[in-house]
Design a protein around this motif. Structure first.
Motif, PDB file in Angstrom:
ATOM      1  N   MET A   1       0.853  -1.182   0.000  1.00 45.19           N
ATOM      2  CA  MET A   1       0.000   0.000   0.000  1.00 45.19           C
ATOM      3  C   MET A   1       0.891   1.235   0.000  1.00 45.19           C
ATOM      4  SD  MET A   1      -2.929   1.180   2.744  1.00 45.19           S
ATOM      5  CE  MET A   1      -4.214   0.065   2.175  1.00 45.19           C
ATOM      6  N   SER A   2       0.439   2.260  -0.709  1.00 40.58           N
ATOM      7  CA  SER A   2       1.158   3.526  -0.726  1.00 40.58           C
ATOM      8  C   SER A   2       0.158   4.664  -0.652  1.00 40.58           C
ATOM      9  CB  SER A   2       2.021   3.656  -1.985  1.00 40.58           C
ATOM     10  OG  SER A   2       1.209   3.643  -3.143  1.00 40.58           O
ATOM     11  N   ASP A   3       0.671   5.845  -0.342  1.00 42.54           N
ATOM     12  CA  ASP A   3      -0.173   7.025  -0.396  1.00 42.54           C
ATOM     13  C   ASP A   3      -0.632   7.206  -1.835  1.00 42.54           C
ATOM     14  OD1 ASP A   3       0.281   7.470   2.284  1.00 42.54           O
ATOM     15  OD2 ASP A   3       1.694   9.117   1.969  1.00 42.54           O
ATOM     16  N   TYR A   4      -1.853   7.674  -1.992  1.00 36.94           N
ATOM     17  CA  TYR A   4      -2.409   7.946  -3.316  1.00 36.94           C
ATOM     18  C   TYR A   4      -2.000   9.354  -3.737  1.00 36.94           C
ATOM     19  CZ  TYR A   4      -5.831   8.416  -7.057  1.00 36.94           C
ATOM     20  OH  TYR A   4      -6.433   8.595  -8.281  1.00 36.94           O
ATOM     21  N   LEU A   5      -1.583   9.505  -4.967  1.00 34.64           N
ATOM     22  CA  LEU A   5      -1.226  10.820  -5.499  1.00 34.64           C
ATOM     23  C   LEU A   5      -2.367  11.333  -6.366  1.00 34.64           C
ATOM     24  CD1 LEU A   5       2.494  10.227  -6.535  1.00 34.64           C
ATOM     25  CD2 LEU A   5       1.628  11.355  -4.475  1.00 34.64           C
ATOM     26  N   ASP A   6      -2.989  12.421  -5.926  1.00 31.48           N
ATOM     27  CA  ASP A   6      -4.047  13.044  -6.721  1.00 31.48           C
ATOM     28  C   ASP A   6      -3.455  13.703  -7.962  1.00 31.48           C
ATOM     29  OD1 ASP A   6      -6.391  12.523  -5.117  1.00 31.48           O
ATOM     30  OD2 ASP A   6      -5.574  13.932  -3.652  1.00 31.48           O
ATOM     31  N   ASP A   7      -4.289  13.884  -8.953  1.00 36.35           N
ATOM     32  CA  ASP A   7      -3.921  14.589 -10.180  1.00 36.35           C
ATOM     33  C   ASP A   7      -2.767  13.936 -10.929  1.00 36.35           C
ATOM     34  OD1 ASP A   7      -5.886  16.548  -9.631  1.00 36.35           O
ATOM     35  OD2 ASP A   7      -4.489  17.580  -8.306  1.00 36.35           O
ATOM     36  N   VAL A   8      -2.700  12.611 -10.888  1.00 35.88           N
ATOM     37  CA  VAL A   8      -1.692  11.864 -11.621  1.00 35.88           C
ATOM     38  C   VAL A   8      -2.404  11.067 -12.708  1.00 35.88           C
ATOM     39  CG1 VAL A   8       0.016  10.007 -11.482  1.00 35.88           C
ATOM     40  CG2 VAL A   8      -0.130  11.715  -9.669  1.00 35.88           C
ATOM     41  N   VAL A   9      -1.813  11.039 -13.878  1.00 37.28           N
ATOM     42  CA  VAL A   9      -2.381  10.302 -15.000  1.00 37.28           C
ATOM     43  C   VAL A   9      -1.484   9.112 -15.297  1.00 37.28           C
ATOM     44  CG1 VAL A   9      -2.973  10.404 -17.446  1.00 37.28           C
ATOM     45  CG2 VAL A   9      -3.405  12.382 -15.979  1.00 37.28           C
ATOM     46  N   CYS A  10      -2.082   7.954 -15.449  1.00 33.99           N
ATOM     47  CA  CYS A  10      -1.340   6.749 -15.815  1.00 33.99           C
ATOM     48  C   CYS A  10      -1.847   6.281 -17.174  1.00 33.99           C
ATOM     49  CB  CYS A  10      -1.542   5.655 -14.758  1.00 33.99           C
ATOM     50  SG  CYS A  10      -0.652   4.151 -15.150  1.00 33.99           S
ATOM     51  N   LEU A  11      -1.029   6.487 -18.190  1.00 38.52           N
ATOM     52  CA  LEU A  11      -1.424   6.099 -19.541  1.00 38.52           C
ATOM     53  C   LEU A  11      -1.044   4.651 -19.810  1.00 38.52           C
ATOM     54  CD1 LEU A  11      -0.206   9.277 -21.459  1.00 38.52           C
ATOM     55  CD2 LEU A  11      -2.523   8.754 -20.682  1.00 38.52           C
ATOM     56  N   GLU A  12      -1.961   3.929 -20.386  1.00 38.07           N
ATOM     57  CA  GLU A  12      -1.683   2.537 -20.744  1.00 38.07           C
ATOM     58  C   GLU A  12      -1.215   2.420 -22.189  1.00 38.07           C
ATOM     59  OE1 GLU A  12      -4.908   0.056 -19.544  1.00 38.07           O
ATOM     60  OE2 GLU A  12      -4.854   0.851 -17.510  1.00 38.07           O
ATOM     61  N   ARG A  13      -1.429   3.470 -22.960  1.00 44.71           N
ATOM     62  CA  ARG A  13      -0.902   3.560 -24.314  1.00 44.71           C
ATOM     63  C   ARG A  13      -0.831   5.036 -24.671  1.00 44.71           C
ATOM     64  NH1 ARG A  13      -4.510   3.880 -28.841  1.00 44.71           N
ATOM     65  NH2 ARG A  13      -6.577   4.366 -28.078  1.00 44.71           N
ATOM     66  N   PHE A  14      -0.027   5.362 -25.650  1.00 48.37           N
ATOM     67  CA  PHE A  14       0.159   6.751 -26.061  1.00 48.37           C
ATOM     68  C   PHE A  14      -0.617   7.012 -27.336  1.00 48.37           C
ATOM     69  CE2 PHE A  14       4.135   5.467 -23.918  1.00 48.37           C
ATOM     70  CZ  PHE A  14       4.027   6.290 -22.813  1.00 48.37           C
ATOM     71  N   ASP A  15      -1.335   8.126 -27.345  1.00 48.37           N
ATOM     72  CA  ASP A  15      -2.085   8.524 -28.535  1.00 48.37           C
ATOM     73  C   ASP A  15      -1.341   9.546 -29.373  1.00 48.37           C
ATOM     74  OD1 ASP A  15      -4.276   6.839 -27.995  1.00 48.37           O
ATOM     75  OD2 ASP A  15      -5.154   8.322 -26.634  1.00 48.37           O
TER      76      ASP A  15
ATOM     77  N   LEU B   1       2.830  11.583 -29.978  1.00 53.74           N
ATOM     78  CA  LEU B   1       4.243  11.714 -29.656  1.00 53.74           C
ATOM     79  C   LEU B   1       4.423  12.613 -28.438  1.00 53.74           C
ATOM     80  CD1 LEU B   1       7.184  11.083 -30.293  1.00 53.74           C
ATOM     81  CD2 LEU B   1       7.159  12.984 -31.925  1.00 53.74           C
ATOM     82  N   GLU B   2       3.583  13.640 -28.307  1.00 57.59           N
ATOM     83  CA  GLU B   2       3.666  14.549 -27.162  1.00 57.59           C
ATOM     84  C   GLU B   2       3.412  13.801 -25.845  1.00 57.59           C
ATOM     85  OE1 GLU B   2       1.759  18.654 -25.372  1.00 57.59           O
ATOM     86  OE2 GLU B   2       0.949  17.833 -27.225  1.00 57.59           O
ATOM     87  N   GLU B   3       2.435  12.912 -25.826  1.00 57.51           N
ATOM     88  CA  GLU B   3       2.180  12.114 -24.617  1.00 57.51           C
ATOM     89  C   GLU B   3       3.392  11.259 -24.271  1.00 57.51           C
ATOM     90  OE1 GLU B   3      -2.668  11.513 -24.736  1.00 57.51           O
ATOM     91  OE2 GLU B   3      -1.377   9.842 -25.316  1.00 57.51           O
ATOM     92  N   PHE B   4       3.994  10.648 -25.287  1.00 57.45           N
ATOM     93  CA  PHE B   4       5.184   9.835 -25.067  1.00 57.45           C
ATOM     94  C   PHE B   4       6.328  10.681 -24.520  1.00 57.45           C
ATOM     95  CE2 PHE B   4       9.213   8.009 -26.439  1.00 57.45           C
ATOM     96  CZ  PHE B   4       9.122   6.742 -25.872  1.00 57.45           C
ATOM     97  N   GLU B   5       6.538  11.857 -25.098  1.00 55.73           N
ATOM     98  CA  GLU B   5       7.613  12.745 -24.638  1.00 55.73           C
ATOM     99  C   GLU B   5       7.399  13.179 -23.196  1.00 55.73           C
ATOM    100  OE1 GLU B   5       7.365  15.780 -27.632  1.00 55.73           O
ATOM    101  OE2 GLU B   5       8.871  14.795 -28.909  1.00 55.73           O
ATOM    102  N   GLN B   6       6.167  13.527 -22.844  1.00 53.58           N
ATOM    103  CA  GLN B   6       5.867  13.944 -21.470  1.00 53.58           C
ATOM    104  C   GLN B   6       6.084  12.802 -20.485  1.00 53.58           C
ATOM    105  OE1 GLN B   6       5.122  17.020 -20.142  1.00 53.58           O
ATOM    106  NE2 GLN B   6       5.802  17.650 -22.170  1.00 53.58           N
ATOM    107  N   CYS B   7       5.718  11.603 -20.891  1.00 58.14           N
ATOM    108  CA  CYS B   7       5.935  10.430 -20.038  1.00 58.14           C
ATOM    109  C   CYS B   7       7.429  10.189 -19.856  1.00 58.14           C
ATOM    110  CB  CYS B   7       5.261   9.211 -20.655  1.00 58.14           C
ATOM    111  SG  CYS B   7       5.408   7.739 -19.637  1.00 58.14           S
ATOM    112  N   ALA B   8       8.183  10.266 -20.925  1.00 59.25           N
ATOM    113  CA  ALA B   8       9.634  10.061 -20.847  1.00 59.25           C
ATOM    114  C   ALA B   8      10.284  11.133 -19.977  1.00 59.25           C
ATOM    115  CB  ALA B   8      10.240  10.068 -22.247  1.00 59.25           C
TER     116      ALA B   8
END
Length: 134
Positions: A102-116, A118-125
């Protein structure tokens, strides 16, 4: 799967759980958001024992790494905070041999399961590199 309410009760939360809901699609681990009476939220994960056969070692290593990383930052959101169990460990093993953390939950975090895009990929990287750059 084990009774999740009983699993949550093994951890040192700040108050009683009032709701437990699945989070994500569980591609590797089964993840749940736990809401408590106080308004605090936690993330609970059942660790996939086929992928991570030694759950205790995995969680202990995560604890050691995150404890070290916390000494390198002032931003509490940059490193996860594990929640201990009532038996003073950072994992619980249920009757089926599944390890839970168990861990503390972080609000306002996005977990992408796939990238739609190149910008999403760059931000994740960028975020991953920043997270690991301590």
């Amino acid at each position: 799967m084990a009774d999740i309410n009983k699993i949550v009760a093994k951890f040192c939360t700040d108050s009683k759980a009032i709701s437990i809901a699945p989070c994500g699609n569980g591609l590797v681990n089964h993840t749940f958001v736990v809401d408590t009476e106080s308004g605090t939220r936690y993330l609970l994960q059942a660790i996939n024992k086929n992928v991570f056969p030694n759950g205790a070692e995995l969680v202990n290593n995560i604890y050691k790494i995150t404890s070290f990383l916390k000494t390198k930052t002032d931003d509490p959101r940059s490193v996860i905070t594990l929640v201990p169990t009532k038996s003073d460990r950072y994992y619980h093993m249920d009757g089926e041999g599944v390890f839970w953390r168990m861990s503390d939950y972080l609000d306002d975090v996005v977990c992408l399961e796939r990238f739609d895009s190149l910008e999403e990929f760059e931000q994740c990287a960028f975020g991953f590199g920043n997270f690991n750059g301590h």
